[in-house]
Design a protein around this motif. Structure first.
Motif, PDB file in Angstrom:
ATOM      1  N   UNK A  60     -24.626   1.299  -5.208  1.00  0.00           N
ATOM      2  CA  UNK A  60     -24.366  -0.040  -4.666  1.00  0.00           C
ATOM      3  C   UNK A  60     -22.997  -0.011  -3.987  1.00  0.00           C
ATOM      4  N   UNK A  61     -22.947  -0.132  -2.651  1.00  0.00           N
ATOM      5  CA  UNK A  61     -21.687   0.097  -1.946  1.00  0.00           C
ATOM      6  C   UNK A  61     -20.629  -0.972  -2.220  1.00  0.00           C
ATOM      7  N   UNK A  62     -19.376  -0.612  -1.958  1.00  0.00           N
ATOM      8  CA  UNK A  62     -18.239  -1.512  -2.159  1.00  0.00           C
ATOM      9  C   UNK A  62     -17.657  -1.905  -0.808  1.00  0.00           C
ATOM     10  N   UNK A  63     -16.864  -2.970  -0.816  1.00  0.00           N
ATOM     11  CA  UNK A  63     -16.196  -3.431   0.405  1.00  0.00           C
ATOM     12  C   UNK A  63     -14.727  -2.998   0.366  1.00  0.00           C
ATOM     13  N   UNK A  64     -14.263  -2.416   1.471  1.00  0.00           N
ATOM     14  CA  UNK A  64     -12.854  -2.029   1.590  1.00  0.00           C
ATOM     15  C   UNK A  64     -12.056  -3.233   2.083  1.00  0.00           C
ATOM     16  N   UNK A  65     -10.966  -3.551   1.364  1.00  0.00           N
ATOM     17  CA  UNK A  65     -10.090  -4.662   1.744  1.00  0.00           C
ATOM     18  C   UNK A  65      -8.824  -4.101   2.387  1.00  0.00           C
ATOM     19  N   UNK A  66      -8.500  -4.651   3.566  1.00  0.00           N
ATOM     20  CA  UNK A  66      -7.315  -4.218   4.305  1.00  0.00           C
ATOM     21  C   UNK A  66      -6.466  -5.428   4.650  1.00  0.00           C
ATOM     22  N   UNK A  67      -5.168  -5.195   4.849  1.00  0.00           N
ATOM     23  CA  UNK A  67      -4.306  -6.279   5.327  1.00  0.00           C
ATOM     24  C   UNK A  67      -3.538  -5.807   6.539  1.00  0.00           C
ATOM     25  N   UNK A  68      -3.268  -6.743   7.433  1.00  0.00           N
ATOM     26  CA  UNK A  68      -2.413  -6.428   8.568  1.00  0.00           C
ATOM     27  C   UNK A  68      -0.973  -6.416   8.073  1.00  0.00           C
ATOM     28  N   UNK A  69      -0.118  -5.570   8.662  1.00  0.00           N
ATOM     29  CA  UNK A  69       1.299  -5.641   8.301  1.00  0.00           C
ATOM     30  C   UNK A  69       1.873  -6.997   8.702  1.00  0.00           C
ATOM     31  N   UNK A 142      -0.518  -5.219   1.579  1.00  0.00           N
ATOM     32  CA  UNK A 142       0.572  -4.783   2.464  1.00  0.00           C
ATOM     33  C   UNK A 142       1.480  -3.794   1.753  1.00  0.00           C
ATOM     34  N   UNK A 143       1.832  -4.145   0.504  1.00  0.00           N
ATOM     35  CA  UNK A 143       2.735  -3.268  -0.240  1.00  0.00           C
ATOM     36  C   UNK A 143       2.050  -1.971  -0.631  1.00  0.00           C
ATOM     37  N   UNK A 144       0.743  -2.032  -0.877  1.00  0.00           N
ATOM     38  CA  UNK A 144      -0.010  -0.831  -1.237  1.00  0.00           C
ATOM     39  C   UNK A 144      -0.148   0.094  -0.027  1.00  0.00           C
ATOM     40  N   UNK A 145      -0.163  -0.500   1.171  1.00  0.00           N
ATOM     41  CA  UNK A 145      -0.269   0.248   2.429  1.00  0.00           C
ATOM     42  C   UNK A 145      -1.530   1.111   2.487  1.00  0.00           C
ATOM     43  N   UNK A 146      -2.647   0.523   2.094  1.00  0.00           N
ATOM     44  CA  UNK A 146      -3.894   1.282   2.152  1.00  0.00           C
ATOM     45  C   UNK A 146      -5.075   0.374   1.899  1.00  0.00           C
ATOM     46  N   UNK A 147      -6.259   0.970   1.826  1.00  0.00           N
ATOM     47  CA  UNK A 147      -7.471   0.198   1.563  1.00  0.00           C
ATOM     48  C   UNK A 147      -7.718   0.086   0.070  1.00  0.00           C
ATOM     49  N   UNK A 148      -8.208  -1.070  -0.342  1.00  0.00           N
ATOM     50  CA  UNK A 148      -8.562  -1.296  -1.753  1.00  0.00           C
ATOM     51  C   UNK A 148     -10.016  -1.747  -1.810  1.00  0.00           C
ATOM     52  N   UNK A 149     -10.833  -1.027  -2.591  1.00  0.00           N
ATOM     53  CA  UNK A 149     -12.216  -1.497  -2.786  1.00  0.00           C
ATOM     54  C   UNK A 149     -12.186  -2.522  -3.904  1.00  0.00           C
TER      55      UNK A 149
END
Length: 368
Positions: A60-69, A142-149
């Motif tokens: 069951x796939x996951x969604x990648x969460x990203x933020x703009x700087x 932003x602080x993580x600077x990467x994608x979070x599922x």
């Protein structure tokens, strides 16, 4: 909910959460839709931890969460650069959708970059991505600077959490789970999911707060329903070709108490179909409708619960209502069928899946 009512998490707490993610741990955090259970999208072990914690099937796939700087003097965010490590073949339509609706409750499915882990795509060649609008989610990303599922922070198949307290009660035994508190979720149901991976047509895979007509009005992009595709393109774009996405299983979002929907004015029919007439029944009714005639069933202990007939307000409180009723020990929960129209498609979708999965034995068919 106004921004000032959000319990602010200090920078120190956010930094601790970032470190937890970097160390391969899980962090539950608020988004505008529901609370997510987050892990580093580039760490296969951390991703596996999500599946075992939730009891979620690994295909069951996951969604990648990203933020703009933080955009200090940028008029427009360069989403192309941000998406480059994750997705390929960004169409002009995709950029129109992104610029109109991100950050917000819209998930887009793309062909994945070769470096995206199979653990998060469910083994597919597509990846689902969204940019959440909640300020705490944004600061964390932003602080993580990467994608979070981050699937919803609850046991698989159960009612999604819309407050930090929901998350804590869902994972009571997990003392080491870090939960960022961002107050109650504003949208209240999961994001709209649009498939752009085929390249030629945008297809609605999961309805949500952002509707196809709103997308068309703001971007000129036509979003097709899965049914329309099958009619138009014999053999092409059939359901089997569409990516699997979060929340698309038949049983989902489900309370342990049996849940049924009743058609307008047919609450007594719904009650009489239920075998045990000595039941205690929670009957959910629209605020716009007068009191129901429940005296005809003296053996049934029924109580009315009033809900908003505004689709957005109803959505924002749907899971809260289901969760509260589930904990009150009713024998049956009756909900009115949502009215026709795409403003109601998101909550209708959630309620139908919740009905199918509801009841004490729901764990047995949550795998369908």
């Amino acid at each position: 909910m106004s921004a000032d009512s959000t319990p602010l998490q200090s920078s120190a707490v956010i930094n601790e959460a970032v470190q937890t993610l970097r160390d391969g741990g899980l962090v539950a955090f608020p988004t505008e839709t529901v609370y997510g259970l987050g892990a580093d999208a580039k760490n296969p072990e951390a991703i596996k931890k999500i599946f075992t914690t939730k009891g979620r099937p690994s295909n069951h796939p996951l969604i990648v969460h990203l933020a703009a700087p933080d955009k200090f003097d940028q008029a427009q965010i360069d989403w192309v650069a941000l998406l480059a490590p994750w997705a390929r073949d960004l169409s002009e339509e995709a950029l129109r959708l992104i610029n109109a609706f991100w950050p917000g409750p819209l998930t887009l499915v793309f062909k994945k970059d070769k470096n995206v882990l199979n653990e998060l795509t469910g083994g597919q060649d597509t990846v689902a991505i969204r940019a959440p609008a909640h300020p705490i989610a944004q600061e964390l990303l932003r602080k993580f600077k990467g994608g979070v599922v981050a699937p919803s922070a609850n046991r698989f198949g159960k009612v999604s959490p819309t407050s930090a307290a929901d998350v804590r009660s869902e994972f009571e035994g997990m003392l080491d789970l870090m939960v960022l508190d961002g107050g109650d979720c504003e949208v209240g149901i999961e994001s709209t999911i649009i498939d752009l991976s085929s390249g030629d047509k945008a297809v609605l895979l999961r309805p949500g707060a952002i509707t196809p007509s709103e997308i068309f009005a703001r971007t000129g992009v036509k979003v097709y329903q899965v049914g329309e595709l099958q009619d138009n393109l014999e053999g092409h774009g059939a359901k089997e070709d569409l990516p699997r996405v979060s929340g698309s299983l038949k049983a989902h979002y489900a309370p342990t108490t049996p849940l049924r929907l009743y058609a307008s004015g047919r609450v007594l029919d719904a009650l009489s179909e239920y075998p045990d007439t000595k039941s205690q029944v929670a009957v959910v009714v629209w605020d716009s409708e007068s009191s129901l005639v429940l005296e005809d069933h003296p053996s049934i202990d029924a109580e009315e619960i009033i809900v908003s007939s505004d689709p957005n307000t109803f959505a924002s409180r749907l899971y809260r209502t289901l969760r509260d009723l589930d904990q009150q020990g009713w024998d049956l929960i009756l909900f009115p069928e949502p009215p026709a129209g795409e403003n109601w498609d998101g909550v209708r979708d959630r309620l139908q899946r919740a009905c199918f999965g509801s009841g004490p034995s729901s764990s047995s068919h949550a795998s369908n």
